[in-house]
Design a protein around this motif. Structure first.
Motif, PDB file in Angstrom:
ATOM      1  N   ARG A   1      28.253 -38.330  -4.224  1.00 57.22           N
ATOM      2  CA  ARG A   1      28.637 -36.958  -3.895  1.00 57.22           C
ATOM      3  C   ARG A   1      27.358 -36.171  -3.644  1.00 57.22           C
ATOM      4  O   ARG A   1      26.315 -36.495  -4.212  1.00 57.22           O
ATOM      5  CB  ARG A   1      29.360 -36.265  -5.056  1.00 57.22           C
ATOM      6  N   ILE A   2      27.465 -35.122  -2.836  1.00 54.82           N
ATOM      7  CA  ILE A   2      26.353 -34.180  -2.804  1.00 54.82           C
ATOM      8  C   ILE A   2      26.453 -33.299  -4.046  1.00 54.82           C
ATOM      9  O   ILE A   2      27.491 -33.245  -4.717  1.00 54.82           O
ATOM     10  CB  ILE A   2      26.340 -33.314  -1.532  1.00 54.82           C
ATOM     11  N   ALA A   3      25.375 -32.633  -4.382  1.00 50.72           N
ATOM     12  CA  ALA A   3      25.387 -31.616  -5.430  1.00 50.72           C
ATOM     13  C   ALA A   3      25.263 -30.254  -4.761  1.00 50.72           C
ATOM     14  O   ALA A   3      24.399 -30.058  -3.908  1.00 50.72           O
ATOM     15  CB  ALA A   3      24.240 -31.833  -6.408  1.00 50.72           C
ATOM     16  N   ILE A   4      26.150 -29.355  -5.119  1.00 44.52           N
ATOM     17  CA  ILE A   4      26.093 -27.994  -4.588  1.00 44.52           C
ATOM     18  C   ILE A   4      25.436 -27.131  -5.651  1.00 44.52           C
ATOM     19  O   ILE A   4      26.041 -26.817  -6.684  1.00 44.52           O
ATOM     20  CB  ILE A   4      27.496 -27.489  -4.219  1.00 44.52           C
ATOM     21  N   LEU A   5      24.194 -26.775  -5.420  1.00 44.50           N
ATOM     22  CA  LEU A   5      23.389 -26.129  -6.454  1.00 44.50           C
ATOM     23  C   LEU A   5      23.653 -24.639  -6.569  1.00 44.50           C
ATOM     24  O   LEU A   5      23.315 -24.034  -7.587  1.00 44.50           O
ATOM     25  CB  LEU A   5      21.904 -26.377  -6.167  1.00 44.50           C
TER      26      LEU A   5
ATOM     27  N   ASN B   1      13.811 -25.528 -14.238  1.00 45.71           N
ATOM     28  CA  ASN B   1      12.649 -26.272 -14.713  1.00 45.71           C
ATOM     29  C   ASN B   1      12.253 -27.399 -13.762  1.00 45.71           C
ATOM     30  O   ASN B   1      11.517 -28.306 -14.149  1.00 45.71           O
ATOM     31  CB  ASN B   1      12.939 -26.841 -16.110  1.00 45.71           C
ATOM     32  N   MET B   2      12.767 -27.343 -12.529  1.00 47.34           N
ATOM     33  CA  MET B   2      12.487 -28.381 -11.523  1.00 47.34           C
ATOM     34  C   MET B   2      12.833 -29.769 -12.053  1.00 47.34           C
ATOM     35  O   MET B   2      12.019 -30.701 -12.046  1.00 47.34           O
ATOM     36  CB  MET B   2      11.022 -28.324 -11.088  1.00 47.34           C
ATOM     37  N   ILE B   3      14.046 -29.881 -12.522  1.00 45.53           N
ATOM     38  CA  ILE B   3      14.577 -31.142 -13.033  1.00 45.53           C
ATOM     39  C   ILE B   3      15.900 -31.396 -12.329  1.00 45.53           C
ATOM     40  O   ILE B   3      16.632 -30.463 -12.001  1.00 45.53           O
ATOM     41  CB  ILE B   3      14.793 -31.079 -14.561  1.00 45.53           C
ATOM     42  N   GLY B   4      16.230 -32.655 -12.115  1.00 41.84           N
ATOM     43  CA  GLY B   4      17.552 -33.001 -11.620  1.00 41.84           C
ATOM     44  C   GLY B   4      17.684 -32.951 -10.114  1.00 41.84           C
ATOM     45  O   GLY B   4      16.745 -33.211  -9.363  1.00 41.84           O
ATOM     46  N   ALA B   5      18.897 -32.575  -9.648  1.00 40.66           N
ATOM     47  CA  ALA B   5      19.247 -32.720  -8.232  1.00 40.66           C
ATOM     48  C   ALA B   5      18.375 -31.887  -7.311  1.00 40.66           C
ATOM     49  O   ALA B   5      18.185 -32.251  -6.142  1.00 40.66           O
ATOM     50  CB  ALA B   5      20.723 -32.355  -8.038  1.00 40.66           C
ATOM     51  N   CYS B   6      17.842 -30.771  -7.807  1.00 41.23           N
ATOM     52  CA  CYS B   6      16.995 -29.944  -6.931  1.00 41.23           C
ATOM     53  C   CYS B   6      15.780 -30.717  -6.415  1.00 41.23           C
ATOM     54  O   CYS B   6      15.212 -30.373  -5.372  1.00 41.23           O
ATOM     55  CB  CYS B   6      16.554 -28.676  -7.653  1.00 41.23           C
ATOM     56  N   LEU B   7      15.409 -31.779  -7.125  1.00 40.75           N
ATOM     57  CA  LEU B   7      14.257 -32.585  -6.695  1.00 40.75           C
ATOM     58  C   LEU B   7      14.532 -33.353  -5.407  1.00 40.75           C
ATOM     59  O   LEU B   7      13.594 -33.849  -4.776  1.00 40.75           O
ATOM     60  CB  LEU B   7      13.850 -33.560  -7.805  1.00 40.75           C
TER      61      LEU B   7
END
Length: 336
Positions: A180-184, A115-121
């Motif tokens: 931290r990075i987020a690994i999506l 839903n294009m929310i969170g860390a992907c932004l």
């Protein structure tokens, strides 16, 4: 004065400070949890669970926005990526009395990514900047952001600086950085809280390169002693799961981090300060478990702690006299 009466809505509204905050946590930092944590610290900034723009605009907004004035200072965390929708939700938050609106740019779950929310932004800094600007143009309360130091495929320091730079140019002055990075691709949300290494030095470099911004450190902080150390570099610290699982550490926050001189509540005083709130919830038809599930962390490190947790997590579902069981559990905290 007991906190139960000291924290009534009639008291002076506290000043918002991000020196110490409790992170937004899904399924945990609901209004009952926040009311309980507020008994322990008057100064800590509390955050709601993330609420999506869709839930607020097309769902039961009153339920999602409901809170007690005793919870202030209080921030609403939003999940979304459509500027106009976020602006409308920020306006709802301001009208409801929240002190701050925070945009989630750190959650790594598949559901929010879709839903294009969170860390992907983090891969879309210009869009995030547009979202921040739309909210800031609509409300007078602060608009802040919580984000990671990167995501897979966009984890260089130059890209992080570009992200922070674009968002700050849109008017955001406060950044809470999960170091931290987020690994999506390939890691669960739980694994994303544990597998990517903490890199406090990257967050510290952001503070050095953007000294005019307020930088709050989040990730892996467990003790107030650690908070003192980090506050020599950062403007604030945010604790998440440790604050939930070991909530009694908040009892020392006001004295140690804000210089308060008020007495520190004992565990049993913290427990008893919730009794009237629970009685009111029961009178509305609610279950005591809705509240006491957030209080299990009071039972740590003493003889009888296991029995305390059992009463409030197992026996609670079998009793016809919940307040009597509550009092029985409280007695186990005597002298703690």
């Amino acid at each position: 004065m007991p906190l139960e009466s000291a924290l009534t809505p009639e008291t002076t509204r506290p000043t918002l400070s991000r020196r110490f905050s409790v992170a937004p946590m899904m399924d945990w930092t609901d209004r009952h949890c926040r009311f309980f944590l507020r008994q322990l610290s008057r100064q800590a900034l509390l955050y709601t669970e993330m609420v999506t723009t869709g839930a607020l605009l097309h769902g039961d907004s009153a339920r999602f926005l409901r809170h007690s004035e005793a919870e202030y200072p209080l921030a609403l965390q939003l999940g979304g990526s459509v500027p106009d929708e976020l602006a409308a939700c920020a306006k709802l938050a301001q009208s409801a009395g929240y002190d701050e609106v925070n945009l989630n740019v750190g959650c790594p779950s598949d559901r929010v990514q879709n839903n294009m929310i969170g860390a992907c932004l983090m891969a879309h800094p210009a869009l995030v900047a547009d979202c921040v600007k739309a909210m800031r143009d609509t409300v007078s309360i602060p608009v802040t952001i919580k984000h990671r130091i990167g995501i897979d495929g966009r984890d260089s320091y130059a890209e992080l600086c570009d992200f922070v730079g674009q968002i700050s140019e849109a008017g955001c002055q406060s950044f809470t950085v999960h170091a931290r990075i987020a690994i999506l691709a390939g890691l669960s949300p739980k694994e994303n809280r544990e597998v990517p290494p903490l890199r406090y030095e990257v967050a510290a470099q952001i503070k050095r390169d953007f000294p005019h911004l307020e930088i709050i450190l989040n990730g892996g902080i467990k003790r107030l002693e650690d908070c003192h150390v980090h506050l020599q570099t950062f403007d604030g610290v945010m604790l998440g799961r440790e604050a939930y699982h070991n909530p009694y550490l908040l009892a020392e926050v006001d004295r140690q981090l804000f210089g308060a001189t008020t007495p520190v509540l004992s565990r049993i005083e913290a427990m008893q300060s919730m009794r009237a709130y629970i009685a009111a919830h029961l009178a509305e038809g609610g279950s005591m478990h809705h509240i006491t599930r957030h209080m299990l962390g009071l039972g740590q490190g003493f003889h009888g702690a296991r029995r305390f947790r059992q009463l409030l997590s197992v026996d609670i579902h079998r009793t016809s006299a919940p307040l009597a069981l509550f009092d029985q559990a409280a007695q186990l905290l005597e002298g703690r």
